[in-house]
Design an enzyme around this catalytic site. Structure first.
Site, PDB file in Angstrom:
ATOM      1  N   LYS A   1       0.847  -1.200   0.000  1.00 30.01           N
ATOM      2  CA  LYS A   1       0.000   0.000   0.000  1.00 30.01           C
ATOM      3  C   LYS A   1       0.879   1.245   0.000  1.00 30.01           C
ATOM      4  CE  LYS A   1      -0.594  -0.128   5.039  1.00 30.01           C
ATOM      5  NZ  LYS A   1      -1.459   0.299   6.109  1.00 30.01           N
TER       6      LYS A   1
ATOM      7  N   TYR B   1      19.768  28.039   9.114  1.00 28.28           N
ATOM      8  CA  TYR B   1      18.673  28.894   9.611  1.00 28.28           C
ATOM      9  C   TYR B   1      18.594  28.835  11.134  1.00 28.28           C
ATOM     10  CZ  TYR B   1      16.657  29.518   4.955  1.00 28.28           C
ATOM     11  OH  TYR B   1      16.442  29.870   3.657  1.00 28.28           O
TER      12      TYR B   1
HETATM   13  C1  LIG Z   1      -3.840  -4.325   8.198  1.00 24.89           C
HETATM   14  C2  LIG Z   1      -2.384  -4.239   7.983  1.00 24.89           C
HETATM   15  N1  LIG Z   1      -1.678  -5.365   7.819  1.00 24.89           N
HETATM   16  C3  LIG Z   1      -0.327  -5.347   7.635  1.00 24.89           C
HETATM   17  C4  LIG Z   1       0.359  -4.149   7.609  1.00 24.89           C
HETATM   18  C5  LIG Z   1       1.850  -4.158   7.449  1.00 24.89           C
HETATM   19  O1  LIG Z   1       2.424  -3.758   8.660  1.00 24.89           O
HETATM   20  P1  LIG Z   1       3.999  -3.516   8.786  1.00 24.89           P
HETATM   21  O2  LIG Z   1       4.346  -2.445   7.823  1.00 24.89           O
HETATM   22  O3  LIG Z   1       4.193  -3.106  10.207  1.00 24.89           O
HETATM   23  O4  LIG Z   1       4.640  -4.824   8.466  1.00 24.89           O
HETATM   24  C6  LIG Z   1      -0.330  -2.950   7.763  1.00 24.89           C
HETATM   25  C7  LIG Z   1       0.406  -1.677   7.746  1.00 24.89           C
HETATM   26  O5  LIG Z   1       0.055  -0.666   8.234  1.00 24.89           O
HETATM   27  C8  LIG Z   1      -1.745  -2.991   7.966  1.00 24.89           C
HETATM   28  O6  LIG Z   1      -2.455  -1.875   8.134  1.00 24.89           O
END
Ligand SMILES: Cc1ncc(COP(=O)(O)O)c(C=O)c1O
Length: 329
Positions: free
Chosen positions: A41, A262
Site C-alpha cells: 500500500k 537557519y
Molecule cells: C492491516 C495491515 N496489515 C499489515 C500491515 C503491514 O504492517 P507492517 O508495515 O508493520 O509490516 C499494515 C500496515 O500498516 C496494515 O495496516
C-alpha cells in the site's frame, strides 16, 4: 524535485529491488510453511508499487495488500492473474462491482461492508471471496467481538461469502514484551473459535518475529520488506533498501563559535570543516532530522548539523581526511 538531467541532480535515490526480494525471502523462510504476503500500500511505502510488486511476484509472493480500491485497480495489471490482491479498507459503499470487475478481494471491516458484499454475491448467485477483519484491541478497523457473535448467530449473513481468512492487526508487535500482544492474541483466538474453519492472518512484519504462535496461515509484512527494523531496540536483520546520495556543492572551514544554517541552531564547538550537500526538505528529507541525522562517507559518520534547508543540508565532515571530499563529488 524534477531535474531533467540526472547528472545535475543534487541527490540520487536508489531503491534496491533485489534487497526487497531478499527481505521477503528472509521473512518467508522464517515462516516455514506459512504463506508470506506483501503489503504494498501507499505505493509500496513510497518505493513504487508498480515496480516492487511484480518483482515480489517473480520471487514467489502470491498475496498482495493495498489500502484503497483505486490503488488496487492501478496495480492489478502489473501482477500475474494467479496472485490475490486484497484491499484493506474494503469497498466504499456502492462500488462493490468494481472489485469483481478487477479481480480484487475486499477486507470486510464492518457489518455494512459484509452485507453489501454478501448481497452482491447473492444477486449474482455465486460466492465471492473476502477477508473478514476483527478488531482485537487496536480499535481501528474490523468487527467487534459482539458484531462477530451476531454474524455467527445468523449464518445467513455469511451466505455467498467465500471466507478466505479471518484477520486482525497487531498494534504493538515491535515491542515484544508489550502486554497488548498477548491480549490481542487471546481475542483473536476467541474469533477463531467461533469461525473454526476459516484460515487466519494476524502477523505484520514485527508479528512474524513474535514467534510461530503468531503466524497462523498468512503473514502480512510491509515495513520489514523495505528494510525497517522489526524489533525495537534489537539489531536489524533486514537488508537496507533505500540509499540517498547527495552532491557536495560547497566546502568550508569554520572557526569555533560559528553558527550554521537557519536560526543558527548549531555552533561549532571547535574549528570544523563542513560540507554543504544539495538535498533538503524539497527532496523529502524531513526537517525534523535537523541536528539529528547522520550521513555516511564509507564507514565514517558525518553528523547533520543545523536545520535542514529547502534544498541543502550541512554535514560536519571534520573526521574525514581533508582531501576526501571536494565540491561536486
Ligand atoms: C492491516 C495491515 N496489515 C499489515 C500491515 C503491514 O504492517 P507492517 O508495515 O508493520 O509490516 C499494515 C500496515 O500498516 C496494515 O495496516
Amino acid at each position: 524535485m524534477s531535474i531533467k538531467r540526472p547528472e545535475h541532480a543534487g541527490g540520487l535515490l536508489t531503491i534496491d529491488l533485489g534487497a526487497i526480494c531478499a527481505n521477503w525471502r528472509l521473512l518467508r523462510d522464517r515462516l516455514g510453511a506459512v504463506e508470506c504476503a506483501a503489503v504494498v500500500k501507499a505505493d509500496a511505502y513510497g518505493l513504487g508499487a508498480a515496480r516492487v510488486a511484480p518483482e515480489l511476484a517473480a520471487a514467489g509472493c502470491r498475496h498482495f495488500f493495498v489500502a484503497h480500491l483505486d490503488e488496487a485497480i492501478a496495480l492489478r495489471p502489473h501482477l500475474p492473474t494467479t496472485t490475490a490482491l486484497y484491499v484493506l479498507h474494503g469497498s466504499p459503499p456502492g462500488v462493490e462491482r468494481e472489485f469483481v470487475a478487477h479481480d480484487l478481494i475486499p477486507v470486510l471491516n464492518s457489518l455494512s461492508q459484509l452485507e453489501a458484499w454478501a448481497a452482491l454475491a447473492r444477486s449474482k448467485d455465486t460466492r465471492l471471496p473476502a477477508i473478514l477483519q476483527v478488531d482485537t484491541g487496536m480499535s481501528r478497523l474490523g468487527l467487534s467481538p459482539e458484531e462477530l457473535a451476531s454474524v455467527v448467530e445468523d449464518r445467513r449473513r455469511l451466505e455467498g461469502i467465500e471466507l478466505r481468512y479471518v484477520m486482525s492487526h497487531l498494534a504493538c508487535a515491535e515491542q515484544q514484551d508489550h502486554s497488548l500482544n498477548t491480549q490481542q492474541m487471546a481475542s483473536f483466538q476467541g474469533a477463531r473459535r467461533v469461525l473454526p474453519k476459516a484460515k487466519a492472518s494476524f502477523a505484520n512484519s514485527s508479528g512474524i518475529f513474535l514467534g510461530p504462535d503468531y503466524h497462523f496461515d498468512l503473514a502480512r509484512p510491509g515495513a520489514a520488506l523495505y528494510g525497517v527494523a522489526p524489533i525495537a531496540g534489537a539489531p536489524n536483520p533486514m537488508k537496507p533498501v533505500v540509499r540517498l546520495q547527495g552532491k557536495v556543492i560547497q566546502m568550508r572551514a569554520i572557526e569555533a563559535g560559528t553558527g550554521v544554517g537557519y536560526g543558527v541552531t548549531w555552533r561549532a564547538p571547535s574549528p570544523r570543516r563542513i560540507a554543504t550537500v544539495a538535498v533538503g526538505y524539497a527532496d523529502g528529507l524531513l526537517r525534523s532530522l535537523s541536528n539529528r541525522a547522520t550521513a555516511w562517507f564509507g564507514d565514517t559518520p558525518l553528523p547533520l548539523i543545523g536545520i535542514v534547508s529547502m534544498d541543502t543540508i550541512s554535514l560536519d565532515v571534520s573526521d574525514l581526511p581533508a582531501d576526501k571530499l571536494q565540491p561536486n563529488s
